[in-house]
Design a protein around this motif. Sequence first.
Motif, short mmCIF file in Angstrom:
data_model
loop_
_atom_site.label_atom_id
_atom_site.label_comp_id
_atom_site.label_asym_id
_atom_site.label_seq_id
_atom_site.Cartn_x
_atom_site.Cartn_y
_atom_site.Cartn_z
N GLY A 26 146.71 -18.16 123.52
CA GLY A 26 145.92 -16.94 123.47
C GLY A 26 146.01 -16.26 122.12
O GLY A 26 147.03 -16.31 121.44
N PRO A 27 144.93 -15.62 121.68
CA PRO A 27 144.96 -14.93 120.40
C PRO A 27 145.83 -13.68 120.45
O PRO A 27 145.90 -12.99 121.45
N ALA A 28 146.53 -13.41 119.36
CA ALA A 28 147.39 -12.23 119.30
C ALA A 28 146.52 -10.99 119.12
O ALA A 28 145.49 -11.02 118.45
N ASP A 29 146.95 -9.90 119.71
CA ASP A 29 146.22 -8.65 119.57
C ASP A 29 146.38 -8.10 118.16
O ASP A 29 147.46 -8.16 117.58
N ALA A 30 145.30 -7.58 117.63
CA ALA A 30 145.35 -6.98 116.30
C ALA A 30 146.08 -5.64 116.38
O ALA A 30 145.98 -4.93 117.38
N PRO A 31 146.84 -5.29 115.34
CA PRO A 31 147.53 -4.00 115.36
C PRO A 31 146.53 -2.85 115.35
O PRO A 31 145.41 -2.98 114.87
#
Length: 57
Positions: A26-31
Amino acid sequence: MPENYTDPSGNTEAFRAFSQTPEAAGPADAPSRLPLIVGAAVVIVLLMALVAWLAMG
């Protein structure tokens, strides 16, 4: 030619191991960009206050 991929539904042990592993694809959430926006707004307000103070003085 045999495949190296083993279907996890082939037996119960493999399926349990497959279903209990966390998903790493899964893609990491952007800060959050909120602190950057708030900081930029504070800098703009301070610059406007400085320019107004210099124009009045």
